[in-house]
Design a protein around this motif. Structure first.
Motif: not given
Length: 443
Positions: A217-221
């Motif tokens: 999950d790359c949401t924070d990136l």
């Protein structure tokens, strides 16, 4: 008679009009070291001899191997209706639909394809389309460079290395700065990517599932990239997107994919389909063909090429892209494939691939000396370390009718003994078991 039947006088007249002394003058911009010195072509053969020669070459191909190769190209089942429908003359021979009054069927098909892939990837807009997954990634980078006026691109080391090689080739003369951030084994190093994204970054590029099959999950990136006014680009695997968090849900600005898994055979590397989607804010940077739906003066639904003039294809360096050949047939195959399977069919296919991949990982890691590199969740692809060379394992098992995976030593230092294994719905538990037994027999 020469292939182009111009007389010497015809050539002299044409050269005089453009001010060239000879045909060779037309190629002065190509350095002498890049010009062929000669063409060593064999003498012509009869039709019968050529057919015999081609049949001999074709017989050397192995179409009977049980395939566990992935790395961006997958052996999925293609319903026969895909071939039956897309080989119809109105689809198979249709070319660029510049005249909407004569091309409503083709334009509607393209519009429906755009709609399907935007829903699959959770994005706002799509084009139709570009050449393959690698060129789609390149075009996404150029969208980011144009939009941000920056030239620094951060790329995860877990992005397909074949795509990264293509990016290096396509951009070698564009003065772009690439920052490659190595992964942590089979996982993407999200924190290192965040640290690499700064106020001069045009885009950060990740893949999900990544090249090793790991799901992340790359949401924070992406949120971090947005805070730096950098764009987020995802390279996705369409089949897996039926059950994963979409690029749109993660906050991606551009999502691209190799569309081969949606109704196209592996076919020795092409032709394939480069899927491109983006947010509404980025749509004016989108290259290629975009179809919109509208109403005519009588209120009837109509389809037209939109956000793009015919001159797009003849503006040379001013165009957003010089991709202008007909990719519509591959897009049509993807659309027919998605419509035949539907939402439920795509989800069931993806879930079946994942279930069988995990079964394969279990069987293989039960063998002595075989370990799994993936530490977290993975989809239908995973990496295993062998107690022998991956190339040697492939050679020995191929002789027995099985290709056990893709060797990673060519692209990753220290991974000569690592094999990337892909499992699709076509691979049965029996085939997985036989492959595990064969591998165990050579370890």
């Amino acid at each position: 008679m020469p292939y182009i039947p111009h007389t010497p006088e015809d050539l002299r007249e044409m050269l005089a009009v453009i001010g060239a002394a000879s045909v060779e003058d037309l190629f002065t911009e190509i350095g002498p070291d890049m010009r062929p010195k000669r063409f060593d072509l064999p003498k012509g053969r009869s039709e019968m001899a050529v057919v015999k020669h081609m049949e001999h070459l074709s017989a050397r191909n192995r179409s009977d191997l049980v395939c566990f190769i992935g790395a961006g190209v997958y052996d999925h089942y293609i319903p026969h209706a895909v071939d039956a429908l897309t080989s119809r003359g109105e689809f198979y021979t249709a070319y660029t639909p510049y005249q909407p009054e004569a091309s409503q069927g083709t334009l509607q098909a393209i519009f429906e394809y755009q709609t399907a892939v935007t829903r699959l990837l959770g994005m706002d807009c799509a084009n139709a389309s570009v050449y393959d997954g690698g060129t789609a990634l390149f075009e996404a980078i150029m969208m980011a460079v144009r939009a941000t006026k920056r030239t620094r691109v951060v790329v995860s080391g877990t992005v397909n290395p074949i795509y990264r090689t293509m990016l290096a080739s396509y951009t070698c003369n564009l003065n772009l700065e690439f920052v490659n951030v190595p992964g942590r084994g089979a996982e993407t190093d999200i924190e290192a990517l965040k640290a690499a994204v700064d106020d001069k970054t045009a885009a950060v590029i990740v893949q999900n599932p990544n090249f090793f099959g790991s799901i992340e999950d790359c949401t924070d990136l992406f949120a971090h990239a947005k805070s730096k006014k950098a764009l987020s680009i995802v390279s996705a695997y369409p089949v897996m997107q039926a059950i994963l968090k979409t690029p749109g849900a993660m906050g991606a600005d551009v999502a691209v994919a190799e569309g081969q898994s949606l109704g196209m055979p592996m076919s020795f590397g092409g032709p394939y389909l480069g899927i491109m989607t983006c947010t509404k804010e980025m749509v004016r940077q989108m290259p290629g063909r975009i179809v919109g739906r509208t109403k005519d003066t009588k209120g009837r639904t109509g389809y037209v090429l939109t956000l793009q003039a015919r001159e797009q294809h003849i503006r040379r360096q001013k165009a957003t892209s010089n991709i202008c050949s007909n990719q519509a047939l591959c897009a049509m195959r993807a659309l027919v494939h998605m419509c035949l399977l539907g939402d439920e069919g795509l989800r069931r296919t993806a879930a079946l691939c994942v279930e069988r991949a995990h079964y394969a990982a279990k069987r293989l890691t039960e063998l002595p000396g075989v370990t799994l590199l993936n530490k977290g969740s993975f989809g239908n692809e995973f990496a295993i370390r062998l107690p022998m060379s991956a190339l040697e394992a492939i050679d020995k098992l191929s002789a027995k009718g099985f290709v056990p995976g893709f060797p990673l030593g060519r692209y990753y230092q220290g991974m000569d003994d690592v094999l990337l294994v892909a499992v699709t719905e076509r691979r049965t538990r029996e085939e997985i078991g036989v492959m595990a037994e064969l591998l165990g027999g050579i370890l």
